[in-house]
Write a protein that holds these residues in place. Structure first.
Motif, PDB file in Angstrom:
ATOM      1  N   VAL A  58       0.847  -1.203   0.000  1.00 10.59           N
ATOM      2  CA  VAL A  58       0.000   0.000   0.000  1.00 10.59           C
ATOM      3  C   VAL A  58       0.879   1.248   0.000  1.00 10.59           C
ATOM      4  N   ALA A  59       1.915   1.256   0.827  1.00 18.74           N
ATOM      5  CA  ALA A  59       2.819   2.409   0.888  1.00 18.74           C
ATOM      6  C   ALA A  59       3.551   2.606  -0.433  1.00 18.74           C
ATOM      7  N   LEU A  60       4.059   1.526  -0.999  1.00 17.94           N
ATOM      8  CA  LEU A  60       4.782   1.640  -2.273  1.00 17.94           C
ATOM      9  C   LEU A  60       3.857   2.081  -3.398  1.00 17.94           C
ATOM     10  N   ALA A  61       2.626   1.593  -3.399  1.00 16.56           N
ATOM     11  CA  ALA A  61       1.664   2.024  -4.422  1.00 16.56           C
ATOM     12  C   ALA A  61       1.347   3.509  -4.272  1.00 16.56           C
ATOM     13  N   ALA A  62       1.245   3.981  -3.039  1.00 18.73           N
ATOM     14  CA  ALA A  62       0.974   5.405  -2.814  1.00 18.73           C
ATOM     15  C   ALA A  62       2.122   6.266  -3.327  1.00 18.73           C
ATOM     16  N   LEU A  63       3.328   5.777  -3.186  1.00 13.48           N
ATOM     17  CA  LEU A  63       4.505   6.533  -3.625  1.00 13.48           C
ATOM     18  C   LEU A  63       4.805   6.364  -5.107  1.00 13.48           C
ATOM     19  N   ALA A  64       4.043   5.507  -5.793  1.00 14.40           N
ATOM     20  CA  ALA A  64       4.299   5.210  -7.200  1.00 14.40           C
ATOM     21  C   ALA A  64       3.661   6.220  -8.148  1.00 14.40           C
ATOM     22  N   THR A  94      -6.680  15.065  -2.945  1.00 10.77           N
ATOM     23  CA  THR A  94      -6.853  13.683  -3.385  1.00 10.77           C
ATOM     24  C   THR A  94      -5.536  12.922  -3.240  1.00 10.77           C
ATOM     25  N   HIS A  95      -4.445  13.547  -3.630  1.00 12.90           N
ATOM     26  CA  HIS A  95      -3.128  12.914  -3.472  1.00 12.90           C
ATOM     27  C   HIS A  95      -2.795  12.719  -1.993  1.00 12.90           C
ATOM     28  N   LEU A  96      -3.087  13.723  -1.183  1.00 14.13           N
ATOM     29  CA  LEU A  96      -2.808  13.613   0.243  1.00 14.13           C
ATOM     30  C   LEU A  96      -3.604  12.477   0.877  1.00 14.13           C
ATOM     31  N   ALA A  97      -4.851  12.309   0.443  1.00 13.29           N
ATOM     32  CA  ALA A  97      -5.695  11.256   1.007  1.00 13.29           C
ATOM     33  C   ALA A  97      -5.082   9.876   0.772  1.00 13.29           C
ATOM     34  N   VAL A  98      -4.466   9.677  -0.382  1.00 16.56           N
ATOM     35  CA  VAL A  98      -3.818   8.396  -0.681  1.00 16.56           C
ATOM     36  C   VAL A  98      -2.637   8.180   0.269  1.00 16.56           C
ATOM     37  N   LEU A  99      -1.855   9.232   0.496  1.00 17.08           N
ATOM     38  CA  LEU A  99      -0.703   9.134   1.386  1.00 17.08           C
ATOM     39  C   LEU A  99      -1.135   8.925   2.841  1.00 17.08           C
ATOM     40  N   VAL A 100      -2.218   9.571   3.242  1.00 22.11           N
ATOM     41  CA  VAL A 100      -2.748   9.387   4.597  1.00 22.11           C
ATOM     42  C   VAL A 100      -3.230   7.957   4.769  1.00 22.11           C
ATOM     43  N   LYS A 101      -3.984   7.455   3.796  1.00 19.10           N
ATOM     44  CA  LYS A 101      -4.506   6.088   3.868  1.00 19.10           C
ATOM     45  C   LYS A 101      -3.370   5.075   3.961  1.00 19.10           C
ATOM     46  N   ALA A 102      -2.260   5.355   3.297  1.00 16.99           N
ATOM     47  CA  ALA A 102      -1.097   4.470   3.343  1.00 16.99           C
ATOM     48  C   ALA A 102      -0.304   4.634   4.644  1.00 16.99           C
ATOM     49  N   GLY A 103      -0.672   5.622   5.458  1.00 15.18           N
ATOM     50  CA  GLY A 103       0.012   5.850   6.724  1.00 15.18           C
ATOM     51  C   GLY A 103       1.321   6.601   6.592  1.00 15.18           C
ATOM     52  N   LEU A 104       1.570   7.190   5.428  1.00 18.20           N
ATOM     53  CA  LEU A 104       2.839   7.868   5.190  1.00 18.20           C
ATOM     54  C   LEU A 104       2.860   9.317   5.659  1.00 18.20           C
TER      55      LEU A 104
END
Length: 109
Positions: free
Chosen positions: A8-14, A51-61
């Motif tokens: 999940v974290a790697l996908a968020a950073l991809a 929207t981008h921030l929400a993905v990073l938050v969901k990934a816990g980053l």
């Protein structure tokens, strides 16, 4: 860190914007940056950037915190550490001396 969490974290950073935003937030620890400042830095509207921030938050980053009227975004350094350890934990079949160049690179900067 579990494999699912790492994925999940790697996908968020991809995504280029999310990776750049996360790296910028890491540079601004511990103070963080406001959502507005981040959106402005990337030339995006706040709604698009959120929207981008929400993905990073969901990934816990990243973590969000309210300061007055602003939402401040901060990198979750603990999550970064966990991800880095997950990726490097079994490196070099336990031969720590093979990881020394990596550690030297991190400490030099």
């Amino acid at each position: 860190m579990r494999t699912d969490d790492a994925l999940v974290a790697l996908a968020a950073l991809a995504h280029p914007t999310r990776l750049a935003a996360f790296r910028l937030l890491v540079q601004h620890e511990p103070g963080g940056l406001s959502t507005g400042q981040l959106a402005e830095d990337f030339g995006l509207t706040q709604s698009t950037f959120s929207t981008h921030l929400a993905v990073l938050v969901k990934a816990g980053l990243i973590m969000s915190e309210k300061r007055g009227r602003q939402m401040i975004q901060r990198a979750n350094i603990s999550a970064l550490r966990d991800l880095m350890l997950f990726l490097a934990k079994d490196c070099c079949q336990g031969r720590a001396e093979l990881c020394e160049p990596l550690l030297a690179e991190l400490t030099c900067c």
